[in-house]
Motif scaffolding. Sequence first.
Motif, PDB file in Angstrom:
ATOM      1  N   UNK A 138       0.915  -1.024   0.043  1.00 23.67           N
ATOM      2  CA  UNK A 138       0.048  -0.043  -0.091  1.00 23.67           C
ATOM      3  C   UNK A 138       0.753   1.265  -0.066  1.00 23.67           C
ATOM      4  N   UNK A 139       0.248   2.453  -0.591  1.00 24.76           N
ATOM      5  CA  UNK A 139       0.758   3.617  -0.532  1.00 24.76           C
ATOM      6  C   UNK A 139      -0.091   4.449   0.336  1.00 24.76           C
ATOM      7  N   UNK A 140       0.432   5.881   0.562  1.00 25.34           N
ATOM      8  CA  UNK A 140      -0.642   6.613   1.370  1.00 25.34           C
ATOM      9  C   UNK A 140      -2.046   6.901   0.873  1.00 25.34           C
ATOM     10  N   UNK A 141      -1.875   7.129  -0.657  1.00 32.39           N
ATOM     11  CA  UNK A 141      -2.869   7.327  -1.524  1.00 32.39           C
ATOM     12  C   UNK A 141      -4.085   6.329  -1.205  1.00 32.39           C
ATOM     13  N   UNK A 142      -3.445   4.853  -1.358  1.00 34.77           N
ATOM     14  CA  UNK A 142      -4.289   3.760  -1.241  1.00 34.77           C
ATOM     15  C   UNK A 142      -5.015   3.729   0.080  1.00 34.77           C
ATOM     16  N   UNK A 143      -4.294   4.147   1.208  1.00 36.86           N
ATOM     17  CA  UNK A 143      -4.754   3.935   2.848  1.00 36.86           C
ATOM     18  C   UNK A 143      -5.930   5.026   3.053  1.00 36.86           C
ATOM     19  N   UNK A 144      -5.622   6.223   2.399  1.00 35.25           N
ATOM     20  CA  UNK A 144      -6.611   7.447   2.704  1.00 35.25           C
ATOM     21  C   UNK A 144      -8.014   7.144   1.564  1.00 35.25           C
ATOM     22  N   UNK A 145      -7.810   6.447   0.611  1.00 37.94           N
ATOM     23  CA  UNK A 145      -9.029   6.164  -0.400  1.00 37.94           C
ATOM     24  C   UNK A 145      -9.689   5.127   0.405  1.00 37.94           C
ATOM     25  N   UNK A 146      -9.011   4.343   1.242  1.00 32.43           N
ATOM     26  CA  UNK A 146      -9.828   2.984   1.536  1.00 32.43           C
ATOM     27  C   UNK A 146     -10.228   3.198   2.999  1.00 32.43           C
ATOM     28  N   UNK A 147      -9.466   3.802   3.817  1.00 33.89           N
ATOM     29  CA  UNK A 147      -9.681   4.031   5.106  1.00 33.89           C
ATOM     30  C   UNK A 147     -10.031   5.459   5.503  1.00 33.89           C
ATOM     31  N   UNK A 148      -9.877   6.498   4.958  1.00 35.04           N
ATOM     32  CA  UNK A 148     -10.048   7.772   5.079  1.00 35.04           C
ATOM     33  C   UNK A 148      -8.850   8.245   5.980  1.00 35.04           C
ATOM     34  N   UNK A 149      -9.188   9.606   6.516  1.00 36.80           N
ATOM     35  CA  UNK A 149      -7.992  10.248   7.194  1.00 36.80           C
ATOM     36  C   UNK A 149      -7.749   9.608   8.685  1.00 36.80           C
ATOM     37  N   UNK A 150      -8.906   8.872   9.203  1.00 40.40           N
ATOM     38  CA  UNK A 150      -8.651   8.350  10.337  1.00 40.40           C
ATOM     39  C   UNK A 150      -7.609   7.171  10.433  1.00 40.40           C
ATOM     40  N   UNK A 151      -7.758   6.442   9.245  1.00 39.23           N
ATOM     41  CA  UNK A 151      -6.819   5.109   9.035  1.00 39.23           C
ATOM     42  C   UNK A 151      -5.284   5.905   8.891  1.00 39.23           C
ATOM     43  N   UNK A 152      -5.123   7.003   8.470  1.00 41.72           N
ATOM     44  CA  UNK A 152      -3.801   7.430   8.217  1.00 41.72           C
ATOM     45  C   UNK A 152      -3.159   8.093   9.355  1.00 41.72           C
ATOM     46  N   UNK A 153      -4.240   8.785  10.138  1.00 42.69           N
ATOM     47  CA  UNK A 153      -3.903   9.162  11.478  1.00 42.69           C
ATOM     48  C   UNK A 153      -3.499   8.288  12.378  1.00 42.69           C
ATOM     49  N   UNK A 154      -4.235   7.136  12.430  1.00 41.46           N
ATOM     50  CA  UNK A 154      -3.722   5.860  13.174  1.00 41.46           C
ATOM     51  C   UNK A 154      -2.221   5.319  12.956  1.00 41.46           C
ATOM     52  N   UNK A 155      -2.099   5.302  11.391  1.00 47.40           N
ATOM     53  CA  UNK A 155      -0.772   4.904  11.266  1.00 47.40           C
ATOM     54  C   UNK A 155       0.327   5.794  11.801  1.00 47.40           C
ATOM     55  N   UNK A 156      -0.075   6.917  11.739  1.00 49.37           N
ATOM     56  CA  UNK A 156       1.250   7.960  12.191  1.00 49.37           C
ATOM     57  C   UNK A 156       1.271   7.923  13.533  1.00 49.37           C
ATOM     58  N   UNK A 157       0.219   7.509  14.149  1.00 49.04           N
ATOM     59  CA  UNK A 157       0.416   7.558  15.666  1.00 49.04           C
ATOM     60  C   UNK A 157       1.117   6.236  16.251  1.00 49.04           C
TER      61      UNK A 157
END
Length: 613
Positions: A339-358
């Motif tokens: 996966x890349x960040x674009x895939x993650x945001x499109x599939x899980x939204x901003x919450x999924x990306x923020x969870x990854x960053x945390x």
Amino acid sequence: MLLAPAFLDELRNRTLLSALIGKSVKLQKAGREYKACCPFHQEKSPSFYVNDEKGFYHCFGCSAHGDAIRFLTEAKGLPFMDAVKELASAAGMQLPAPDRLAAEKAERAAGLHDVTEAAAAWFTTQLDGLNGGEARLYLERRGITAETARAFRIGFAPDGRNRLAPALPHIDKDKLVEAGLLIQPEGEGQPYDRFRGRLMIPIRDQRGRVIAFGGRILGAGEPKYLNSPETPLFDKGRTLFNLDRAAPASRKAERIIVVEGYLDVIALDQAGISEVVAPLGTALTEAQLERLWRLADVPILCFDGDKAGQKAAVRAAIRALPLVQPGRTLRFALLPDGQDPDDLVRSGGIKAFEKLLSAAISLDELIWNHELAESGPLDTPEDRAGLGKRLRDHARLISDDFLQKQYLGEFNRRLYEHFDALREGRRAAPARRKAAVAPIPIELRRIAEHGIDRAMTAPSILYGLAHHPGMIARHAETFGRMIFVDLDQKQAQKTMLESALTVSPLDTERLETILKQEGQAPFLAKAKRSNHIAFSFLRSNADRERAEHDLGAVIEQLAAASEIKLDRAAVARRLGDVTDTATFEELLRLHEEERKLMGEYAARSLGEDSAAH
């Protein structure tokens, strides 16, 4: 270029600070000052004040403080000279004349800005026109809205070798070649378009000016991404895509995120995360890392989850090691495989990306995970020593002495815990079932439980290290593995290791002071009285090089004996109340190994004793 203090003072005097800051921050009159919500951190009630008379701003919430130049460098992320130029232009001041070569370079660059700007405008019209249908469809499939495309000034370069120059007849072809938009073939051939049939993404400098382009192919073909070449405007190793938009956003978000590609940046910005940049198709450079650290003390790197992305993260980590300092490092957000960040945001939204960053991991953890994965099985001493050496080599890249010792200590701690876990796993393995015979002789049980007496050797090593403290950090991994039964010796071992990793320089006097402060003075006196073994490192008149060599050898031998003792005790536990023939043989082998090691002690001691006489 050096600027005289008098020039900078005049520039500050001619700049109305409230007018400058008021362009981007809503100011309210408060007596003789202005107040606002701070642009450098999130707050609901104003604590940011601007004083025109004194020419500075100050925030009582986050302590941001500075003048007009500082505001442009901090709030907009401009380099110092760009900030000075912008203020000087607004104030009608001429910069001091630079040398002739610098002036010619600046003049060339100024002309090329018009070229790249004109090309960006033409590419945008092509995206919106009849030729841009396929490119618009591609953006739609990627989920990029028309509003986002306009914000990033995305365009399209039609297929064809001679489309750009006729569309910009007022610009000389030599300028288009110099800007990297046309390719000049060798010989007398006509220049032709560099970008053909590609989605065009402008690359901007910190002031928002177009300096280059990244072209993404729409169909099949290589390369998938094509960047502008190096030009007077564009230095690939010093530029970060989207820095002009991400710099002010990073001040408010108090973080900066690095991803691999243009479209990852664009997708995250569209989702509401604007503090994102990307390198330009190459590994992060030292210059790019320095730019990131101007925006945040701990940038977060979020590369793709494939093998290439993982390798890029490791390269960035190792390149950062000589540059990290206390409080200045990197963290790594690890994406799921493929996966890349674009895939993650499109599939899980901003919450999924923020969870990854945390869940981002530290720089030392990334290096540890990488080296451990590369090591494979750690079944032999050579395998384990190799892992330890690679980790220590990484730590020694760090230029800050104190931080280097912290990394060495952290890697040693991880090594000890991992190897201990491996040993525990081996001890817990079920014993092979064999026929039961006579009980184990009591003498063998006693040997298995207690091993060979080390009452003389252990204090000798500790006393030797107290007088050769430079050896502690050098042998930290091995010294840390040694097993001391006596409580005072255990405490001394712990104090010595901690001191070697945190105190620099560590000499005998300082170490003895620390031991006394920790209440271990009685141990020192006891160790001194116990030293009847004639090791060279216990003699005050011994050759220092020889003494340190012997001390290192004895440390290695006693550590090996300690591990044999652990293994032997594990065998004894497996034997239980009956004798397993194979296990019994293993116990005898371990016992013989320790006898051999202790024999080496004796030989070394006797040799030194003879030399002393």
